[in-house]
Design a protein around this motif. Structure first.
Motif, short mmCIF file in Angstrom:
data_model
loop_
_atom_site.label_atom_id
_atom_site.label_comp_id
_atom_site.label_asym_id
_atom_site.label_seq_id
_atom_site.Cartn_x
_atom_site.Cartn_y
_atom_site.Cartn_z
N VAL A 84 29.15 -1.88 25.31
CA VAL A 84 28.52 -2.80 26.26
C VAL A 84 27.01 -2.58 26.29
O VAL A 84 26.23 -3.54 26.36
CB VAL A 84 29.13 -2.62 27.67
CG1 VAL A 84 28.29 -3.34 28.72
CG2 VAL A 84 30.54 -3.17 27.71
N CYS A 85 26.59 -1.33 26.24
CA CYS A 85 25.16 -1.02 26.22
C CYS A 85 24.49 -1.61 24.97
O CYS A 85 23.38 -2.15 25.05
CB CYS A 85 24.94 0.49 26.26
SG CYS A 85 25.34 1.26 27.85
N CYS A 86 25.16 -1.53 23.84
CA CYS A 86 24.60 -2.09 22.60
C CYS A 86 24.51 -3.61 22.69
O CYS A 86 23.51 -4.22 22.26
CB CYS A 86 25.47 -1.68 21.41
SG CYS A 86 25.45 0.09 21.04
N ILE A 87 25.54 -4.24 23.24
CA ILE A 87 25.52 -5.70 23.41
C ILE A 87 24.41 -6.11 24.37
O ILE A 87 23.69 -7.09 24.13
CB ILE A 87 26.89 -6.19 23.92
CG1 ILE A 87 27.97 -5.96 22.85
CG2 ILE A 87 26.84 -7.67 24.30
CD1 ILE A 87 29.39 -6.22 23.34
N LEU B 221 22.51 0.49 32.49
CA LEU B 221 22.51 -0.92 32.11
C LEU B 221 21.22 -1.61 32.55
O LEU B 221 20.66 -2.43 31.82
CB LEU B 221 23.72 -1.64 32.73
CG LEU B 221 25.08 -1.38 32.09
CD1 LEU B 221 26.19 -2.04 32.90
CD2 LEU B 221 25.10 -1.89 30.66
N GLY B 222 20.74 -1.26 33.75
CA GLY B 222 19.48 -1.83 34.21
C GLY B 222 18.31 -1.42 33.33
O GLY B 222 17.41 -2.22 33.06
N GLY B 223 18.32 -0.17 32.88
CA GLY B 223 17.27 0.29 31.99
C GLY B 223 17.31 -0.39 30.64
O GLY B 223 16.27 -0.75 30.07
N ILE B 224 18.51 -0.59 30.12
CA ILE B 224 18.64 -1.24 28.81
C ILE B 224 18.19 -2.70 28.88
O ILE B 224 17.67 -3.25 27.90
CB ILE B 224 20.10 -1.14 28.32
CG1 ILE B 224 20.42 0.33 27.99
CG2 ILE B 224 20.35 -2.01 27.10
CD1 ILE B 224 21.85 0.58 27.61
N PHE B 225 18.35 -3.32 30.04
CA PHE B 225 17.85 -4.69 30.23
C PHE B 225 16.35 -4.74 29.90
O PHE B 225 15.89 -5.65 29.21
CB PHE B 225 18.10 -5.11 31.68
CG PHE B 225 17.54 -6.46 32.04
CD1 PHE B 225 18.26 -7.61 31.80
CD2 PHE B 225 16.29 -6.57 32.64
CE1 PHE B 225 17.75 -8.86 32.13
CE2 PHE B 225 15.77 -7.81 32.98
CZ PHE B 225 16.51 -8.95 32.73
N ASN B 226 15.60 -3.77 30.40
CA ASN B 226 14.17 -3.73 30.10
C ASN B 226 13.89 -3.28 28.68
O ASN B 226 12.96 -3.77 28.03
CB ASN B 226 13.46 -2.80 31.08
CG ASN B 226 13.38 -3.37 32.48
OD1 ASN B 226 14.29 -3.19 33.28
ND2 ASN B 226 12.32 -4.08 32.78
N ILE C 87 5.47 -2.00 25.76
CA ILE C 87 5.87 -0.60 25.86
C ILE C 87 5.74 -0.08 27.29
O ILE C 87 6.67 0.51 27.85
CB ILE C 87 5.05 0.27 24.88
CG1 ILE C 87 5.41 -0.08 23.44
CG2 ILE C 87 5.30 1.75 25.14
CD1 ILE C 87 4.56 0.63 22.40
N ILE C 88 4.58 -0.31 27.89
CA ILE C 88 4.37 0.18 29.26
C ILE C 88 5.12 -0.68 30.26
O ILE C 88 5.78 -0.18 31.18
CB ILE C 88 2.86 0.20 29.60
CG1 ILE C 88 2.12 1.11 28.63
CG2 ILE C 88 2.65 0.70 31.03
CD1 ILE C 88 0.61 1.10 28.81
N GLY C 89 5.04 -1.99 30.08
CA GLY C 89 5.69 -2.90 31.03
C GLY C 89 7.20 -2.80 31.05
O GLY C 89 7.83 -3.07 32.07
N ASN C 90 7.79 -2.40 29.92
CA ASN C 90 9.25 -2.29 29.84
C ASN C 90 9.73 -0.85 29.92
O ASN C 90 10.88 -0.56 29.58
CB ASN C 90 9.76 -2.92 28.54
CG ASN C 90 9.59 -4.42 28.52
OD1 ASN C 90 9.99 -5.11 29.45
ND2 ASN C 90 8.97 -4.94 27.48
N SER C 91 8.86 0.05 30.37
CA SER C 91 9.25 1.46 30.43
C SER C 91 10.21 1.76 31.57
O SER C 91 10.58 2.91 31.79
CB SER C 91 8.00 2.34 30.57
OG SER C 91 7.30 2.04 31.77
N THR C 92 10.62 0.72 32.28
CA THR C 92 11.56 0.90 33.39
C THR C 92 12.84 1.60 32.94
O THR C 92 13.49 2.28 33.74
CB THR C 92 11.91 -0.46 34.02
OG1 THR C 92 10.71 -1.17 34.28
CG2 THR C 92 12.69 -0.29 35.31
N PHE C 93 13.19 1.41 31.66
CA PHE C 93 14.44 2.02 31.19
C PHE C 93 14.41 3.54 31.30
O PHE C 93 15.46 4.19 31.34
CB PHE C 93 14.71 1.60 29.73
CG PHE C 93 13.80 2.23 28.71
CD1 PHE C 93 14.14 3.43 28.11
CD2 PHE C 93 12.61 1.62 28.36
CE1 PHE C 93 13.30 4.00 27.17
CE2 PHE C 93 11.78 2.18 27.41
CZ PHE C 93 12.12 3.38 26.82
N LEU C 94 13.21 4.12 31.38
CA LEU C 94 13.11 5.57 31.54
C LEU C 94 13.46 6.01 32.96
O LEU C 94 13.91 7.13 33.18
CB LEU C 94 11.70 6.04 31.20
CG LEU C 94 11.22 5.84 29.76
CD1 LEU C 94 9.75 6.20 29.64
CD2 LEU C 94 12.06 6.68 28.80
#
Length: 371
Positions: free
Chosen positions: A48-51, A186-191, A318-325
């Protein structure tokens, strides 16, 4: 000679083959249970994470490289008149693509829960990936003459279709006892999925080439989710098992029953819920507006094309989508302390981001991305 000395020594039963196997059975059983646990819990969630990485609505958050590639490909360069491509007017012409596309994603997400209740995650996710594929096809064939609204529709189809699948994936967190961390992942992978648009920074990878290729990715995801996603949402304590699609669970009346429950009306009328809606709407709206204006703001603060390329093509995604961290940690924080503390941080960071938009130099926009 002592009595009984000529008798054969008594065999220690602890050394018998039967006893040895008896001692091994519990361990073997535990190993088997562990394997079954991975097959019914961990592996489905990893898939699911990969999808989600490949097909969620988070793809459209990679707007920086997308807009930068559109500038390089010459889309809407006529707005610059006789000046060199990359002028502020060209960026302004493309602002509606992200802003409108994000709105399409938002309103699609609003009805996803209703559709999920009506016909389940399999059909929701499959329809979503069909929309994503159509959106890729639109962007692969669109021309400047079609206008920004046509690009906006394609961009919105990717975001909206992606979120049909994304929201239909959260029930997989019920495979685990501690749901906060899987939801945070899952929320982090979204970003994280927004970083895929950084492939547009590769020389020679044009808008047409990228989205023509990604339409095939979308087709593959259509088939994958149609096979893999279950007909109905996974409940607490359930494991995953692959099943053939059926229509027995489809029920539009179930939507009415879920919405009209007394506890739903009670929650909607509560001050706490209404306050959350207002604050969340403010934070979301602010971030959407900022996200759509980032390229224009950067262009208004610097005329150096190399600096703008680095900012839009690399720093922004990179910075704007760093939420996944941070998303898994936020999930843990919510589990341990509730929503109040994390929501407070969200509001404060949003206000700081808004203030930094007024900064005079491009460096202020770098700080804005962090918040």
């Amino acid at each position: 000679m002592e009595k009984g000395a000529d008798k054969a020594p008594r065999k220690d039963p602890s050394l018998s083959v039967e006893s040895y196997h008896a001692m091994q059975r519990p361990e073997t059983g535990n190993q088997q249970e562990e394997v079954e646990d991975h097959l019914s819990h961990t592996l489905p969630f990893v898939l699911v994470c990969c999808i989600t990485l490949l097909g969620s609505g988070g793809l459209i958050i990679g707007v920086g490289p997308f807009i930068e590639r559109m500038v390089k490909d010459g889309y809407f360069s006529d707005r610059c008149n006789d000046r060199e491509s990359g002028c502020a007017e060209q960026y302004d012409a493309m602002n509606p693509i992200f802003n409108g596309g994000f709105q399409i994603m938002t309103w699609t997400s609003a009805i996803t829960g209703i559709l999920l209740t009506a016909w389940g995650p399999r059909y929701n996710a499959t329809i979503g990936m069909i929309f994503l594929t159509i959106g890729c096809g639109i962007l692969a064939t669109a021309e400047t003459e079609d206008g920004p609204n046509f690009f906006m529709m394609g961009y919105g189809f990717i975001g909206g279709g992606g979120n049909l699948m994304y929201i239909s994936s959260f029930h997989f967190a019920n495979l685990f006892e501690n749901k906060a961390v899987p939801i945070g992942i899952l929320g982090g992978i979204f970003n994280l999925s927004g970083l895929l648009f950084m492939l547009l920074n590769i020389p020679g990878v044009t808008i047409k080439i990228f989205f023509s290729g990604y339409s095939f990715v979308g087709m593959g995801l259509v088939v994958l989710v149609a096979i893999f996603y279950p007909d109905d949402s996974i409940e607490d304590g359930e494991g995953y098992s692959l099943k053939f699609p059926t229509y027995s669970h489809v029920s539009c009346s179930r939507v009415y029953q879920e919405i009209c429950r007394p506890e739903v009306f009670k929650a909607v009328k509560s001050t706490r819920f209404l306050g959350f809606c207002v604050l969340f709407a403010w934070c979301t709206m602010s971030n959407v507006v900022i996200g759509g204006l980032v390229e224009s703001l950067a262009a208004s603060k610097s005329s150096d094309s190399d600096s703008l390329h680095i900012f839009n093509g690399y720093a922004y995604p990179i910075i704007g989508n760093s939420t996944f961290l941070f998303a898994p940690m936020v999930g843990y924080l919510i589990q341990e302390t509730g929503f109040a503390l994390s929501m407070t941080f969200c509001i404060v960071f949003t206000q700081i981001s808004l203030a930094l938009c007024w900064g005079p130099e491009l460096v202020s926009q770098y700080f804005m991305l962090f918040f």
